[in-house]
Design an enzyme around this catalytic site. Structure first.
Site, mmCIF file in Angstrom:
data_model
loop_
_atom_site.group_PDB
_atom_site.id
_atom_site.type_symbol
_atom_site.label_atom_id
_atom_site.label_comp_id
_atom_site.label_asym_id
_atom_site.label_seq_id
_atom_site.Cartn_x
_atom_site.Cartn_y
_atom_site.Cartn_z
ATOM 1 N N LYS A 187 1.972 -11.783 -2.222
ATOM 2 C CA LYS A 187 3.112 -11.442 -1.364
ATOM 3 C C LYS A 187 3.551 -12.652 -0.553
ATOM 4 O O LYS A 187 2.780 -13.199 0.224
ATOM 5 C CB LYS A 187 2.732 -10.293 -0.417
ATOM 6 C CG LYS A 187 3.872 -9.815 0.457
ATOM 7 C CD LYS A 187 3.453 -8.596 1.254
ATOM 8 C CE LYS A 187 4.583 -8.052 2.111
ATOM 9 N NZ LYS A 187 4.170 -6.848 2.857
ATOM 10 N N VAL A 196 6.772 -9.399 -3.500
ATOM 11 C CA VAL A 196 5.475 -9.431 -4.170
ATOM 12 C C VAL A 196 5.660 -9.908 -5.609
ATOM 13 O O VAL A 196 6.566 -9.447 -6.318
ATOM 14 C CB VAL A 196 4.808 -8.038 -4.163
ATOM 15 C CG1 VAL A 196 3.425 -8.103 -4.798
ATOM 16 C CG2 VAL A 196 4.705 -7.515 -2.731
ATOM 17 N N PHE A 224 8.619 -7.587 5.295
ATOM 18 C CA PHE A 224 8.631 -9.020 5.518
ATOM 19 C C PHE A 224 8.542 -9.871 4.249
ATOM 20 O O PHE A 224 8.487 -11.083 4.369
ATOM 21 C CB PHE A 224 7.490 -9.451 6.464
ATOM 22 C CG PHE A 224 7.501 -8.758 7.782
ATOM 23 C CD1 PHE A 224 8.497 -9.012 8.707
ATOM 24 C CD2 PHE A 224 6.521 -7.842 8.106
ATOM 25 C CE1 PHE A 224 8.503 -8.381 9.924
ATOM 26 C CE2 PHE A 224 6.517 -7.208 9.323
ATOM 27 C CZ PHE A 224 7.519 -7.473 10.241
ATOM 28 N N GLY A 232 8.181 -5.491 0.100
ATOM 29 C CA GLY A 232 7.661 -4.669 1.189
ATOM 30 C C GLY A 232 8.082 -5.246 2.512
ATOM 31 O O GLY A 232 9.010 -6.065 2.586
ATOM 32 N N LEU A 238 7.234 -8.155 -8.658
ATOM 33 C CA LEU A 238 6.735 -6.783 -8.750
ATOM 34 C C LEU A 238 7.489 -5.825 -7.845
ATOM 35 O O LEU A 238 7.634 -4.647 -8.139
ATOM 36 C CB LEU A 238 5.245 -6.742 -8.387
ATOM 37 C CG LEU A 238 4.288 -7.483 -9.324
ATOM 38 C CD1 LEU A 238 2.870 -7.431 -8.786
ATOM 39 C CD2 LEU A 238 4.342 -6.887 -10.728
ATOM 40 N N GLY A 239 7.942 -6.329 -6.705
ATOM 41 C CA GLY A 239 8.634 -5.462 -5.749
ATOM 42 C C GLY A 239 8.727 -6.148 -4.408
ATOM 43 O O GLY A 239 8.467 -7.345 -4.273
ATOM 44 N N ASP A 286 3.580 2.913 9.420
ATOM 45 C CA ASP A 286 4.653 3.042 8.423
ATOM 46 C C ASP A 286 4.124 3.734 7.162
ATOM 47 O O ASP A 286 4.252 3.224 6.050
ATOM 48 C CB ASP A 286 5.226 1.666 8.074
ATOM 49 C CG ASP A 286 6.588 1.762 7.382
ATOM 50 O OD1 ASP A 286 7.233 2.823 7.507
ATOM 51 O OD2 ASP A 286 7.004 0.783 6.747
#
Length: 619
Positions: A346, A332, A329, A327, A324-325, A441
């Site tokens: 994740k 996902v 560390f 982030g 999915l993508g 963040d």
């Protein structure tokens, strides 16, 4: 500059950095004063063309870097100068691993923080893993001895100094290039970047290539892909290239290292294979039924966090096949429960927390429940395998809808809903949790959207917990350039107002639908936050959005612009709390006209061509 021989011996080692001995205007990293494995690129008059991150336009905002390269008949050298209100100390070394590293002293954290490392691909350091080993480029490049070999200096390997390489467990019994076919065998390694110093020989096929290697006692490996390549004596710079190369290599070992199973009878093999298939089929059926019953029980209610087994998550994600993508560390993946409920799983990578600290953080985040915060459903912690399981957000991250041309364009009603929802989520973290949580963040990439475009604050990889008895905390720099509050740059202890600043910078992007740092190279006045602040004072902010706005939308836009300007004030005390932001955006509280923040002008002057990157820390 030369490295140490090893971590316990300061005598000169194998790695060094210096000006190119061939006379070009570049610096090179050398192995054994002979092999160049990294070069800075030639001096352009402004920077080295191979190191764009050291360009003055890519430095910290308002840092005032200046560079100079001197090259004449008497001397050649490079200098850089930092002009700042804060005294800055830096140092540089060549590590025993061959990496050139530069550090800056962070007074607030009382630690040296790495800000520059070359080469980026650690496996490209010549001889980093020594001889007869393989380098794998992952979150932290790692070395491993080849099958049939053992570390030459185990103590140094424990200290991540692998340059001594590996030695054979059993010496080859080849004598005078005779009888070797009975003594030595080969084992195959797929998907590799081949070692250095290969010799090309004539061979009609792979079998002939193997015989040529066996006929020479010094031959230690061969590879065949239309061309026969052989290696003699030690192997250097063999790299794992899974997914990137189809090259393969055959490593020569003594016969005792590779047992021969060719003497088994065919009928025995068939019986074993048949029995194995029947047994596997039975186990698969039982395992599938067990998974259905176990995962079925997972779907019941909103109870405590679920402690998943790693095999459960492999099953739910189809062995992590749909990405999915990514982030902080980790990466996902999409997972689906038997009842078709979709999950986001994740996998944490390069995550160095201990077991106790990891579970404490999971417990803290898992106890947070708010409609504008991503919901943590469970976790997995099996040794180095650590994963987090979240609810799935079908509309992905906010940045895709704001900045990608192919995504759904958000109207002002949805944008206003998103801005208010994010503010409510942050207000909950700052003001309503048992322990105050500073996200550290906040940016569009870390805001996820559900099917109705309700925002969820996500990715707590850099967050800090702050007890209610404390108002601020010291921590190393973290976050993303373009959203960092001034106190991060100066090294001061931070408060929840650091999140408020980041929210304000993001609110400008929500309003405009463009990145703050995307602007014309020739017109310094197009930095959107500065434009908004100035137009507010001139009472002309509506001119930024056109004249076709309804009265209600016009009022909400002006209110949002004022909130954004108040959030990015230089002084923490001048910024509102997130609870106050919610009330202002919802029209429950009036807001005064904000002054133009000085820091916006600094960003406008220093952000040209600035690339986004993150400071990540586990402290």
């Amino acid at each position: 500059m030369t490295s140490w021989k090893d971590r316990g011996d300061p005598t000169p080692g194998m790695f060094s950095i210096g000006l190119d001995p061939k006379g070009s205007t570049q610096y090179v990293l050398l192995w054994n004063n002979s092999v160049v494995y990294w070069a800075s690129g030639n001096w352009t008059g402004n920077s080295f063309n191979g190191v764009p991150e050291l360009s003055p336009t890519n430095s910290y905002p308002n840092s005032g870097y200046t560079f100079q390269f001197v090259d004449n008949d008497e001397e050649t050298y490079f200098t850089y100068t930092v002009k700042s209100d804060v005294q800055i100390f830096t140092r540089a070394i060549i590590d025993v691993s061959g990496l050139f590293q530069a550090f800056v002293w962070m007074e607030a954290a009382q630690a040296w923080v790495t800000f520059f490392t070359q080469p980026k691909a650690k496996c490209s350091v010549y001889g980093m893993c020594g001889e007869n080993s393989m380098c794998s480029e992952n979150a932290a490049a790692s070395c491993s001895c080849l099958k049939g070999f053992t570390e030459n200096n185990p103590n140094n390997w424990v200290l991540n100094d692998n340059t001594a390489g590996c030695r054979r467990n059993v010496p080859l019994k080849c004598v005078n290039n005779s009888s070797v076919t009975k003594q030595d065998r080969f084992y195959l390694i797929n998907n590799v970047k081949l070692p250095d110093s290969a010799h090309i020989v004539n061979a009609a096929n792979i079998h002939d290539c193997e015989l040529i290697c066996l006929s020479n006692c010094s031959c230690t490996a061969y590879s065949h892909n239309r061309t026969c390549l052989v290696w003699h004596n030690h192997l250097m710079n063999l790299q794992d290239s899974t997914g990137g190369s189809s090259d393969r290599i055959f490593i020569r070992l003594d016969a005792s290292e590779i047992p021969n199973s060719g003497t088994k009878k065919w009928w025995i093999i068939c019986i074993i294979i048949g029995g194995f298939i029947i047994l596997s089929l039975g186990i698969t059926i039982i395992y599938f039924l067990y998974k259905r019953s176990r995962i079925g029980s997972i779907n019941q209610g909103d109870g405590p966090l679920i402690s998943f087994k790693y095999s459960d998550l492999q099953f739910l994600t189809r062995n992590f096949s749909e990405r999915l993508g990514a982030g902080s560390f980790g990466t996902v993946f999409k997972g689906v429960l038997p009842d078709t409920t979709t999950l986001a799983v994740k996998k944490l990578e390069g995550f160095h927390q201990g077991e106790k600290q990891f579970r404490a953080e999971v417990s803290t985040i898992g106890n947070i429940h708010h409609m504008n915060l991503i919901r943590l459903l469970g976790f997995c912690s099996e040794g180095a395998k650590r994963l987090l399981v979240y609810e799935y957000m079908p509309n992905g991250s906010l940045d895709k809808h704001l900045f990608d041309s192919g995504s759904v364009t958000l109207n002002w009603k949805i944008k206003h809903q998103i801005a208010v929802g994010i503010a409510k989520g942050l207000a909950y973290l700052h003001e309503e949790c048992r322990d105050c949580i500073i996200h550290c963040d906040i940016k569009p990439q870390n805001i996820l959207l559900d099917a109705s475009f309700v925002p969820k604050v996500a990715d707590f990889g850099l967050s800090k917990l702050l007890g209610r008895d404390f108002s601020r905390v010291l921590t190393s720099m973290r976050g993303t350039v373009g959203y960092l509050a001034p106190e991060w740059i100066s090294g001061e202890a931070i408060t929840t107002k650091a999140d408020v600043f980041s929210y304000g910078m993001m609110l400008f992007e929500i309003i405009s639908g463009k990145r703050n740092l995307e602007r014309s190279e020739t017109n310094m006045e197009t930095f959107f936050p500065v434009l908004v602040a100035r137009k507010l004072l001139e009472e002309e902010v509506q001119t930024l959005f056109g004249s076709e706005l309804t009265n209600d939308v016009s009022v909400e836009l002006e209110r949002a612009c004022k909130v954004a300007c108040w959030c990015v004030q230089d002084s923490e005390s001048s910024r509102p709390t997130m609870g106050e932001v919610v009330k202002i955006l919802e029209g429950l509280v009036d807001v005064a006209m904000p002054p133009v923040p000085r820091y916006l002008n600094i960003l406008a002057e220093g952000s040209k061509n600035l690339k986004f990157f993150s400071y990540q820390s586990t402290t």
